[in-house]
Design a protein around this motif. Structure first.
Motif, PDB file in Angstrom:
ATOM      1  N   ARG A 293     -29.913 -11.170   1.864  1.00  0.00           N
ATOM      2  CA  ARG A 293     -30.703 -10.823   3.064  1.00  0.00           C
ATOM      3  C   ARG A 293     -29.795 -10.205   4.115  1.00  0.00           C
ATOM      4  N   GLU A 294     -28.663 -10.861   4.351  1.00  0.00           N
ATOM      5  CA  GLU A 294     -27.710 -10.336   5.322  1.00  0.00           C
ATOM      6  C   GLU A 294     -27.134  -9.006   4.845  1.00  0.00           C
ATOM      7  N   GLY A 295     -26.815  -8.912   3.555  1.00  0.00           N
ATOM      8  CA  GLY A 295     -26.282  -7.673   2.999  1.00  0.00           C
ATOM      9  C   GLY A 295     -27.275  -6.533   3.073  1.00  0.00           C
ATOM     10  N   LEU A 296     -28.551  -6.820   2.765  1.00  0.00           N
ATOM     11  CA  LEU A 296     -29.569  -5.777   2.823  1.00  0.00           C
ATOM     12  C   LEU A 296     -29.764  -5.296   4.261  1.00  0.00           C
ATOM     13  N   ASP A 297     -29.739  -6.198   5.214  1.00  0.00           N
ATOM     14  CA  ASP A 297     -29.815  -5.776   6.624  1.00  0.00           C
ATOM     15  C   ASP A 297     -28.667  -4.826   6.971  1.00  0.00           C
ATOM     16  N   LEU A 298     -27.462  -5.124   6.474  1.00  0.00           N
ATOM     17  CA  LEU A 298     -26.313  -4.253   6.743  1.00  0.00           C
ATOM     18  C   LEU A 298     -26.482  -2.891   6.085  1.00  0.00           C
ATOM     19  N   VAL A 299     -26.971  -2.873   4.855  1.00  0.00           N
ATOM     20  CA  VAL A 299     -27.180  -1.595   4.160  1.00  0.00           C
ATOM     21  C   VAL A 299     -28.252  -0.781   4.874  1.00  0.00           C
ATOM     22  N   ILE A 300     -29.323  -1.424   5.302  1.00  0.00           N
ATOM     23  CA  ILE A 300     -30.371  -0.719   6.040  1.00  0.00           C
ATOM     24  C   ILE A 300     -29.785  -0.099   7.313  1.00  0.00           C
ATOM     25  N   GLY A 301     -29.000  -0.862   8.045  1.00  0.00           N
ATOM     26  CA  GLY A 301     -28.354  -0.332   9.249  1.00  0.00           C
ATOM     27  C   GLY A 301     -27.457   0.853   8.941  1.00  0.00           C
ATOM     28  N   HIS A 302     -26.734   0.796   7.835  1.00  0.00           N
ATOM     29  CA  HIS A 302     -25.858   1.898   7.436  1.00  0.00           C
ATOM     30  C   HIS A 302     -26.681   3.114   7.019  1.00  0.00           C
TER      31      HIS A 302
ATOM     32  N   PHE B 151     -29.778   3.902   7.968  1.00  0.00           N
ATOM     33  CA  PHE B 151     -30.456   4.488   9.122  1.00  0.00           C
ATOM     34  C   PHE B 151     -29.474   4.967  10.184  1.00  0.00           C
ATOM     35  N   GLY B 152     -28.235   4.515  10.108  1.00  0.00           N
ATOM     36  CA  GLY B 152     -27.196   4.930  11.050  1.00  0.00           C
ATOM     37  C   GLY B 152     -26.373   6.080  10.481  1.00  0.00           C
ATOM     38  N   PRO B 153     -25.172   5.786   9.963  1.00  0.00           N
ATOM     39  CA  PRO B 153     -24.284   6.854   9.492  1.00  0.00           C
ATOM     40  C   PRO B 153     -24.880   7.775   8.421  1.00  0.00           C
ATOM     41  N   MET B 154     -25.734   7.234   7.538  1.00  0.00           N
ATOM     42  CA  MET B 154     -26.314   8.083   6.493  1.00  0.00           C
ATOM     43  C   MET B 154     -27.472   8.937   7.016  1.00  0.00           C
ATOM     44  N   ARG B 155     -28.011   8.579   8.162  1.00  0.00           N
ATOM     45  CA  ARG B 155     -29.073   9.334   8.834  1.00  0.00           C
ATOM     46  C   ARG B 155     -30.366   9.444   8.029  1.00  0.00           C
ATOM     47  N   LEU B 156     -30.664   8.426   7.215  1.00  0.00           N
ATOM     48  CA  LEU B 156     -31.931   8.420   6.489  1.00  0.00           C
ATOM     49  C   LEU B 156     -33.041   7.957   7.422  1.00  0.00           C
ATOM     50  N   HIS B 157     -34.265   8.322   7.102  1.00  0.00           N
ATOM     51  CA  HIS B 157     -35.414   7.947   7.905  1.00  0.00           C
ATOM     52  C   HIS B 157     -36.264   6.876   7.232  1.00  0.00           C
ATOM     53  N   ARG B 158     -36.256   6.851   5.904  1.00  0.00           N
ATOM     54  CA  ARG B 158     -37.160   5.971   5.157  1.00  0.00           C
ATOM     55  C   ARG B 158     -36.443   5.414   3.935  1.00  0.00           C
ATOM     56  N   LEU B 159     -36.693   4.130   3.661  1.00  0.00           N
ATOM     57  CA  LEU B 159     -36.204   3.477   2.455  1.00  0.00           C
ATOM     58  C   LEU B 159     -37.388   2.858   1.729  1.00  0.00           C
ATOM     59  N   GLU B 160     -37.369   2.937   0.414  1.00  0.00           N
ATOM     60  CA  GLU B 160     -38.418   2.343  -0.402  1.00  0.00           C
ATOM     61  C   GLU B 160     -37.807   1.338  -1.371  1.00  0.00           C
ATOM     62  N   ILE B 161     -38.586   0.340  -1.703  1.00  0.00           N
ATOM     63  CA  ILE B 161     -38.240  -0.632  -2.737  1.00  0.00           C
ATOM     64  C   ILE B 161     -39.436  -0.709  -3.675  1.00  0.00           C
ATOM     65  N   ASN B 162     -39.194  -0.528  -4.958  1.00  0.00           N
ATOM     66  CA  ASN B 162     -40.248  -0.657  -5.962  1.00  0.00           C
ATOM     67  C   ASN B 162     -39.981  -1.928  -6.751  1.00  0.00           C
ATOM     68  N   VAL B 163     -40.960  -2.843  -6.745  1.00  0.00           N
ATOM     69  CA  VAL B 163     -40.765  -4.189  -7.281  1.00  0.00           C
ATOM     70  C   VAL B 163     -41.896  -4.549  -8.234  1.00  0.00           C
ATOM     71  N   GLN B 164     -41.541  -5.146  -9.369  1.00  0.00           N
ATOM     72  CA  GLN B 164     -42.571  -5.661 -10.263  1.00  0.00           C
ATOM     73  C   GLN B 164     -43.290  -6.805  -9.547  1.00  0.00           C
ATOM     74  N   PRO B 165     -44.615  -6.853  -9.622  1.00  0.00           N
ATOM     75  CA  PRO B 165     -45.387  -7.844  -8.859  1.00  0.00           C
ATOM     76  C   PRO B 165     -44.989  -9.305  -9.107  1.00  0.00           C
TER      77      PRO B 165
ATOM     78  N   ALA C  43     -38.757 -10.099   4.073  1.00  0.00           N
ATOM     79  CA  ALA C  43     -37.880 -10.692   5.085  1.00  0.00           C
ATOM     80  C   ALA C  43     -37.099  -9.638   5.861  1.00  0.00           C
ATOM     81  N   CYS C  44     -36.842  -8.499   5.221  1.00  0.00           N
ATOM     82  CA  CYS C  44     -36.097  -7.423   5.881  1.00  0.00           C
ATOM     83  C   CYS C  44     -37.000  -6.409   6.567  1.00  0.00           C
TER      84      CYS C  44
ATOM     85  N   THR D 161     -39.215   2.319   7.678  1.00  0.00           N
ATOM     86  CA  THR D 161     -38.740   3.519   8.358  1.00  0.00           C
ATOM     87  C   THR D 161     -37.885   3.115   9.561  1.00  0.00           C
ATOM     88  N   VAL D 162     -37.176   4.081  10.088  1.00  0.00           N
ATOM     89  CA  VAL D 162     -36.376   3.844  11.287  1.00  0.00           C
ATOM     90  C   VAL D 162     -37.245   3.278  12.394  1.00  0.00           C
ATOM     91  N   GLU D 163     -38.440   3.855  12.580  1.00  0.00           N
ATOM     92  CA  GLU D 163     -39.322   3.411  13.668  1.00  0.00           C
ATOM     93  C   GLU D 163     -39.781   1.961  13.455  1.00  0.00           C
TER      94      GLU D 163
END
Length: 184
Positions: free
Chosen positions: A113-122, A124-138, A149-150, A177-179
């Motif tokens: 959870r903490e690691g994913l928050d850091l990756v999201i920050g990276h 949306f920050g330095p990588m300048r992405l706007h949107r992230l998706e996760i595809n998960v088996q139900p 949670a994130c 998304t960033v927003e």
């Protein structure tokens, strides 16, 4: 296990994130072998040197991918899990698709959870992405709980989306998304 002296891109109270290196092969593959039961039937991280070299090589060399190791501070920087951003698209889309896995020794401790928050920050920050998706088996409730949670929201359902464990598997689509992150 020995850990390469690689600087973290971002750090939280209990983990840091850093890019994959070829030198991580022994530790990563040992953790993958120890975690087969945890990962089945959702994912198969490389568990031998040749498979790791190919996997890490794609993450290191392909600009449409970025791989991050989640490293636990209480384990001297040992690898607790991994988070990859795949299918990175630039231009008007500025997005990527996340894949991740915890290793058995670190599962259930909140490190991912903490690691994913850091990756999201990276992302949306330095990588300048706007949107992230996760595809998960139900049925992968742990992965869905981590996405929720994130701050990811459920956007839809994709039947027969990915070929996993010998069959085409349905997936839920979660996005952030960033927003959305700014409001969360």
């Amino acid at each position: 296990m020995p850990h390469p002296a690689t600087r973290c891109l971002a750090e939280g109270p209990r983990v840091g994130i850093r890019h994959f290196t070829y030198e991580d092969a022994a530790e990563f593959t040992a953790r993958a072998r120890e975690s087969k039961e945890l990962h089945h039937p959702w994912l198969w991280p490389p568990d031998d040197a040749a498979a790791y070299a190919a996997y890490a090589g794609r993450l290191i060399e392909d600009p449409s991918k970025a791989g991050f190791l989640v490293c636990a501070k209480d384990d001297g920087g040992g690898i607790a899990g991994f988070i990859n951003i795949n299918n990175i698209v630039e231009g008007a889309f500025l997005s990527g698709a996340l894949g991740y896995g915890a290793f058995a020794h670190a599962a259930g401790r909140g490190l991912m959870r903490e690691g994913l928050d850091l990756v999201i920050g990276h992302a949306f920050g330095p990588m300048r992405l706007h949107r992230l998706e996760i595809n998960v088996q139900p049925a992968n409730t742990a992965s869905i709980a981590l996405a929720r949670a994130c701050g990811f929201r459920l956007e839809g359902f994709s039947p027969n989306m990915l070929f996993i464990d010998g069959a085409w598997r349905d997936h839920e689509r979660w996005a952030l998304t960033v927003e959305m992150r700014a409001c969360g």
